[in-house]
Design a protein around this motif. Structure first.
Motif, PDB file in Angstrom:
ATOM      1  N   LYS A 137       0.831  -1.215   0.000  1.00  0.00           N
ATOM      2  CA  LYS A 137       0.000   0.000   0.000  1.00  0.00           C
ATOM      3  C   LYS A 137       0.867   1.267   0.000  1.00  0.00           C
ATOM      4  CE  LYS A 137      -2.191  -0.984   3.792  1.00  0.00           C
ATOM      5  NZ  LYS A 137      -1.422  -2.221   4.096  1.00  0.00           N
ATOM      6  N   THR A 138       1.856   1.302   0.902  1.00  0.00           N
ATOM      7  CA  THR A 138       2.707   2.486   0.986  1.00  0.00           C
ATOM      8  C   THR A 138       3.578   2.629  -0.251  1.00  0.00           C
ATOM      9  OG1 THR A 138       2.731   2.266   3.396  1.00  0.00           O
ATOM     10  CG2 THR A 138       4.383   3.707   2.422  1.00  0.00           C
ATOM     11  N   HIS A 139       4.038   1.498  -0.789  1.00  0.00           N
ATOM     12  CA  HIS A 139       4.816   1.534  -2.040  1.00  0.00           C
ATOM     13  C   HIS A 139       4.005   2.205  -3.138  1.00  0.00           C
ATOM     14  CE1 HIS A 139       7.478  -0.749  -5.128  1.00  0.00           C
ATOM     15  NE2 HIS A 139       6.852   0.254  -5.735  1.00  0.00           N
ATOM     16  N   LEU A 140       2.776   1.780  -3.315  1.00  0.00           N
ATOM     17  CA  LEU A 140       1.953   2.333  -4.397  1.00  0.00           C
ATOM     18  C   LEU A 140       1.612   3.800  -4.131  1.00  0.00           C
ATOM     19  CD1 LEU A 140       0.931   1.093  -7.015  1.00  0.00           C
ATOM     20  CD2 LEU A 140      -1.285   0.767  -5.927  1.00  0.00           C
ATOM     21  N   ALA A 141       1.341   4.133  -2.877  1.00  0.00           N
ATOM     22  CA  ALA A 141       1.000   5.522  -2.535  1.00  0.00           C
ATOM     23  C   ALA A 141       2.176   6.459  -2.785  1.00  0.00           C
ATOM     24  CB  ALA A 141       0.554   5.607  -1.081  1.00  0.00           C
ATOM     25  N   THR A 142       3.368   6.074  -2.344  1.00  0.00           N
ATOM     26  CA  THR A 142       4.538   6.923  -2.570  1.00  0.00           C
ATOM     27  C   THR A 142       4.922   6.930  -4.046  1.00  0.00           C
ATOM     28  OG1 THR A 142       5.966   5.060  -1.911  1.00  0.00           O
ATOM     29  CG2 THR A 142       5.478   6.725  -0.245  1.00  0.00           C
ATOM     30  N   GLY A 143       4.624   5.839  -4.761  1.00  0.00           N
ATOM     31  CA  GLY A 143       4.831   5.840  -6.213  1.00  0.00           C
ATOM     32  C   GLY A 143       3.962   6.886  -6.885  1.00  0.00           C
ATOM     33  N   ILE A 144       2.727   7.002  -6.424  1.00  0.00           N
ATOM     34  CA  ILE A 144       1.824   8.049  -6.944  1.00  0.00           C
ATOM     35  C   ILE A 144       2.382   9.422  -6.611  1.00  0.00           C
ATOM     36  CG2 ILE A 144      -0.444   9.116  -6.632  1.00  0.00           C
ATOM     37  CD1 ILE A 144      -1.601   6.296  -6.312  1.00  0.00           C
ATOM     38  N   ALA A 145       2.822   9.612  -5.365  1.00  0.00           N
ATOM     39  CA  ALA A 145       3.370  10.912  -4.951  1.00  0.00           C
ATOM     40  C   ALA A 145       4.591  11.279  -5.785  1.00  0.00           C
ATOM     41  CB  ALA A 145       3.733  10.877  -3.465  1.00  0.00           C
ATOM     42  N   ASN A 146       5.503  10.332  -5.977  1.00  0.00           N
ATOM     43  CA  ASN A 146       6.698  10.601  -6.777  1.00  0.00           C
ATOM     44  C   ASN A 146       6.327  10.994  -8.199  1.00  0.00           C
ATOM     45  OD1 ASN A 146       8.490  10.060  -4.684  1.00  0.00           O
ATOM     46  ND2 ASN A 146       8.612   7.882  -5.160  1.00  0.00           N
ATOM     47  N   ALA A 155       3.253  17.300  -3.003  1.00  0.00           N
ATOM     48  CA  ALA A 155       2.688  16.187  -2.241  1.00  0.00           C
ATOM     49  C   ALA A 155       3.352  16.149  -0.873  1.00  0.00           C
ATOM     50  CB  ALA A 155       2.913  14.859  -2.972  1.00  0.00           C
ATOM     51  N   VAL A 156       2.599  15.734   0.131  1.00  0.00           N
ATOM     52  CA  VAL A 156       3.132  15.573   1.487  1.00  0.00           C
ATOM     53  C   VAL A 156       2.696  14.224   2.016  1.00  0.00           C
ATOM     54  CG1 VAL A 156       2.909  16.337   3.896  1.00  0.00           C
ATOM     55  CG2 VAL A 156       3.361  18.012   2.095  1.00  0.00           C
ATOM     56  N   PHE A 157       3.655  13.493   2.576  1.00  0.00           N
ATOM     57  CA  PHE A 157       3.398  12.181   3.173  1.00  0.00           C
ATOM     58  C   PHE A 157       3.573  12.299   4.681  1.00  0.00           C
ATOM     59  CE2 PHE A 157       4.665   8.196   4.964  1.00  0.00           C
ATOM     60  CZ  PHE A 157       3.989   7.222   4.251  1.00  0.00           C
ATOM     61  N   THR A 158       2.610  11.767   5.434  1.00  0.00           N
ATOM     62  CA  THR A 158       2.720  11.760   6.890  1.00  0.00           C
ATOM     63  C   THR A 158       1.888  10.633   7.462  1.00  0.00           C
ATOM     64  OG1 THR A 158       2.422  13.068   8.925  1.00  0.00           O
ATOM     65  CG2 THR A 158       0.787  13.375   7.181  1.00  0.00           C
ATOM     66  N   SER A 159       2.333  10.111   8.587  1.00  0.00           N
ATOM     67  CA  SER A 159       1.458   9.204   9.329  1.00  0.00           C
ATOM     68  C   SER A 159       0.460  10.053  10.100  1.00  0.00           C
ATOM     69  CB  SER A 159       2.265   8.335  10.295  1.00  0.00           C
ATOM     70  OG  SER A 159       2.777   9.122  11.357  1.00  0.00           O
ATOM     71  N   VAL A 160      -0.693   9.472  10.415  1.00  0.00           N
ATOM     72  CA  VAL A 160      -1.699  10.215  11.177  1.00  0.00           C
ATOM     73  C   VAL A 160      -1.153  10.590  12.556  1.00  0.00           C
ATOM     74  CG1 VAL A 160      -3.976  10.085  12.247  1.00  0.00           C
ATOM     75  CG2 VAL A 160      -3.633   9.203   9.941  1.00  0.00           C
ATOM     76  N   MET A 161      -0.427   9.663  13.171  1.00  0.00           N
ATOM     77  CA  MET A 161       0.121   9.944  14.503  1.00  0.00           C
ATOM     78  C   MET A 161       1.070  11.130  14.471  1.00  0.00           C
ATOM     79  SD  MET A 161       0.709   6.191  16.248  1.00  0.00           S
ATOM     80  CE  MET A 161       1.123   6.942  17.813  1.00  0.00           C
ATOM     81  N   ALA A 162       1.917  11.201  13.410  1.00  0.00           N
ATOM     82  CA  ALA A 162       2.856  12.318  13.300  1.00  0.00           C
ATOM     83  C   ALA A 162       2.110  13.629  13.081  1.00  0.00           C
ATOM     84  CB  ALA A 162       3.835  12.062  12.154  1.00  0.00           C
ATOM     85  N   ALA A 163       1.071  13.594  12.238  1.00  0.00           N
ATOM     86  CA  ALA A 163       0.288  14.808  11.972  1.00  0.00           C
ATOM     87  C   ALA A 163      -0.416  15.287  13.239  1.00  0.00           C
ATOM     88  CB  ALA A 163      -0.729  14.534  10.870  1.00  0.00           C
ATOM     89  N   VAL A 164      -1.021  14.342  13.954  1.00  0.00           N
ATOM     90  CA  VAL A 164      -1.714  14.705  15.202  1.00  0.00           C
ATOM     91  C   VAL A 164      -0.716  15.249  16.220  1.00  0.00           C
ATOM     92  CG1 VAL A 164      -2.950  13.755  17.179  1.00  0.00           C
ATOM     93  CG2 VAL A 164      -3.657  13.139  14.866  1.00  0.00           C
ATOM     94  N   ARG A 165       0.455  14.629  16.290  1.00  0.00           N
ATOM     95  CA  ARG A 165       1.471  15.093  17.240  1.00  0.00           C
ATOM     96  C   ARG A 165       1.912  16.523  16.912  1.00  0.00           C
ATOM     97  NH1 ARG A 165       4.315  10.919  17.057  1.00  0.00           N
ATOM     98  NH2 ARG A 165       5.767  11.526  15.416  1.00  0.00           N
ATOM     99  N   CYS A 166       2.062  16.822  15.626  1.00  0.00           N
ATOM    100  CA  CYS A 166       2.441  18.182  15.210  1.00  0.00           C
ATOM    101  C   CYS A 166       1.405  19.208  15.675  1.00  0.00           C
ATOM    102  CB  CYS A 166       2.583  18.259  13.688  1.00  0.00           C
ATOM    103  SG  CYS A 166       4.078  17.500  13.047  1.00  0.00           S
TER     104      CYS A 166
END
Length: 282
Positions: A137-146, A155-166
């Motif tokens: 899943k992450t491979h395909l998602a970052t492939g789309i972003a690239n 494009a910005v990639f983040t985990s939900v936990m990292a975003a919430v922590r920010c």
């Protein structure tokens, strides 16, 4: 005054006929036909139209070079801001492993999404990837972003936990950023990838933060790509009904990665076996 005087003296020292043609005759250019050529001390003049074309071509080449350099610098800036984990920097749609129909299907959807990204961006069309860990899943998602960043989109990639922590860090009295500024960081990119949805603790505050990001992007018509290991029902609960519905609007699709984990194919003791060394001598 002295500079002007020196210039006049220098010109006076030059022979008066240096800039006067020694000979004039009619020549024929293979491309532009007849032209008048002039012979000077340094040789014959060429076709003026050919000279002008070469000049225009050179100017156009230099312009293309400048634009290419500007585009390369822009793409480097986009990749620098994307936040894609180092492990996934080289992941593309081209190196996504396809061994069965399901993988071929999700890859085709991803390729179509990239090919028509300007339209997806205008419509705010989102994607949801859900399925077991290790299914790509992450491979395909970052492939789309690239791929979309190669087109010049952000494009910005983040985990939900990292975003919430920010966001939560802005609650401190010593924070240099406001909650609004952090939310804007996740709202402004052309594509936002939210990874590990459902891993967060699921408090009301966290759900509100997650909904705020998704809802703001929905209102601004900006696509969001959500990645989760949860099944559809559990994912709907983790996101909240309203956020889930917003992701499905305007052609938003949920893709299920329901095949075996790639990582599980590697024998768990393979590394241990290679590290054991030769058997003890009897």
């Amino acid at each position: 005054m002295d500079i002007l005087k020196n210039k006049i003296i220098t010109q006076a020292l030059l022979p008066m006929d240096v800039f006067n043609p020694l000979e004039v005759k009619v020549q024929t250019c293979a491309k532009h036909g007849v032209y008048t050529a002039q012979r000077f001390h340094w040789g014959w003049s060429a076709c003026a139209q050919c000279r002008d074309e070469r000049h225009r071509d050179e100017c156009a080449r230099q312009q293309r070079k400048r634009l290419a350099q500007q585009r390369e610098a822009m793409i480097l800036r986009l990749f620098g801001r994307a936040g894609i984990p180092r492990r996934f920097h080289g992941r593309t749609l081209g190196n996504f492993a396809v061994e069965q129909e399901g993988q071929e299907r999700v890859l085709a959807v991803a390729a179509d999404y990239v090919a028509h990204f300007p339209h997806r961006l205008r419509e705010g069309t989102s994607l949801i990837f859900c399925g077991a860990a290790g299914t790509g899943k992450t491979h395909l998602a970052t492939g789309i972003a690239n791929a979309v960043m190669q087109q010049g989109y952000s494009a910005v990639f983040t985990s939900v936990m990292a975003a919430v922590r920010c966001v939560k860090e802005t609650y401190s009295r010593y924070s240099e950023r406001t909650e609004r500024e952090v939310i804007e960081h996740f709202v402004n990119p052309d594509l936002l990838i939210l990874d590990e949805v459902g891993v967060q603790f699921g408090s009301d505050t966290e759900k509100l933060i997650l909904f705020e990001m998704i809802n703001r992007r929905y209102e601004d018509i900006r696509p969001t790509l959500v990645i989760s290991n949860l099944a559809k029902e559990a994912l709907t609960e983790a996101l909240g009904e309203r956020a889930f519905d917003r992701l499905r609007e305007n052609g938003g699709r949920l893709l299920v990665f329901d095949w075996e984990s790639y990582r599980k194919r590697i024998k768990p003791d393979a590394c241990d076996e290679s590290a054991k060394g030769p058997p003890d001598a009897v």
